[in-house]
Design a protein around this motif. Sequence first.
Motif, short mmCIF file in Angstrom:
data_model
loop_
_atom_site.label_atom_id
_atom_site.label_comp_id
_atom_site.label_asym_id
_atom_site.label_seq_id
_atom_site.Cartn_x
_atom_site.Cartn_y
_atom_site.Cartn_z
N ARG A 33 50.20 -5.10 -56.89
CA ARG A 33 49.62 -5.74 -56.03
C ARG A 33 48.11 -5.84 -56.15
NH1 ARG A 33 47.16 -3.86 -51.29
NH2 ARG A 33 47.99 -5.73 -50.03
N ASP A 65 63.93 -8.45 -55.02
CA ASP A 65 63.84 -8.45 -53.27
C ASP A 65 63.02 -7.14 -53.10
OD1 ASP A 65 63.69 -8.98 -50.60
OD2 ASP A 65 65.86 -8.77 -50.57
N GLU A 98 54.72 -6.37 -46.93
CA GLU A 98 54.43 -7.47 -47.69
C GLU A 98 55.91 -7.53 -48.42
OE1 GLU A 98 50.67 -8.48 -49.89
OE2 GLU A 98 50.88 -6.12 -49.74
N LEU A 102 58.17 -9.66 -51.46
CA LEU A 102 58.44 -10.39 -52.52
C LEU A 102 59.87 -10.76 -52.85
CD1 LEU A 102 56.55 -10.21 -55.86
CD2 LEU A 102 59.03 -10.23 -55.96
N LYS A 103 60.41 -11.81 -52.90
CA LYS A 103 61.65 -12.31 -53.28
C LYS A 103 61.80 -13.36 -54.17
CE LYS A 103 66.13 -13.16 -51.20
NZ LYS A 103 67.05 -12.92 -49.97
N GLN A 104 62.07 -13.02 -55.21
CA GLN A 104 62.04 -14.24 -56.42
C GLN A 104 63.43 -14.00 -57.48
OE1 GLN A 104 59.71 -16.34 -57.29
NE2 GLN A 104 58.49 -15.97 -55.73
N LEU A 115 56.51 -12.35 -62.52
CA LEU A 115 57.05 -12.97 -61.20
C LEU A 115 55.90 -12.74 -59.90
CD1 LEU A 115 60.52 -11.63 -60.62
CD2 LEU A 115 59.95 -13.75 -61.85
N ASP A 116 55.32 -13.84 -59.31
CA ASP A 116 54.30 -13.88 -58.35
C ASP A 116 54.49 -14.27 -57.13
OD1 ASP A 116 51.65 -13.85 -57.69
OD2 ASP A 116 51.20 -15.77 -58.40
N HIS A 117 54.27 -13.69 -55.87
CA HIS A 117 54.39 -14.16 -54.59
C HIS A 117 53.29 -13.60 -53.82
CE1 HIS A 117 56.65 -15.47 -51.41
NE2 HIS A 117 56.76 -14.02 -50.90
N GLY A 118 52.49 -14.32 -53.54
CA GLY A 118 51.25 -14.00 -52.64
C GLY A 118 50.56 -12.69 -53.37
#
Length: 174
Positions: free
Chosen positions: A32, A128, A144, A146-148, A160-163
Amino acid sequence: MRLFRLLPLLLTLLSPLAFADSNYQVELILFRQASTPLLASQPAPDDWAGDAQLPASGSERSTALNAEAAKLRPANGYEVLLHQAWQQSVGPNPVKIALSNGQEQFGQYPAEGTLSIKRESFVDISADFWVNQFDADGLVTASEHLKQSSRLKNGQPTYLDHGSLGILIKVTPL
């Protein structure tokens, strides 16, 4: 001419081998942005692992993405939350693995989540993950998520990016 008559039989016999489970080394880094505060959100569910299994005992492997993980340090604005490598049998039926890191508090971990992985023509994954913050009593105060999902190339690291969360994953045939 005989070859053409035998071809359907050969294809029938060999096709199950094309979809048989194969062994892979899976390596995952969850990280993060260190300067971003955890925002209050819906915490991870109590059954975050669901029906996922832990990596098999003795399947742990040496990590290979150490140089990449070293770049994800606080001086560069990042924090590695989980870095793990293991051997996994992968085939056409998804296998769901539970991963966590840190001190457990009431069934929750600072970093926890699942990775589903399957292989047909390509390796497909679904990640997930939850990153949790705890109060002094051990209760989750912020999370936080992350689901990708992604399709991977064998042996190539995939980001993989999420926020403010990210995953670097590499799946290599053994």
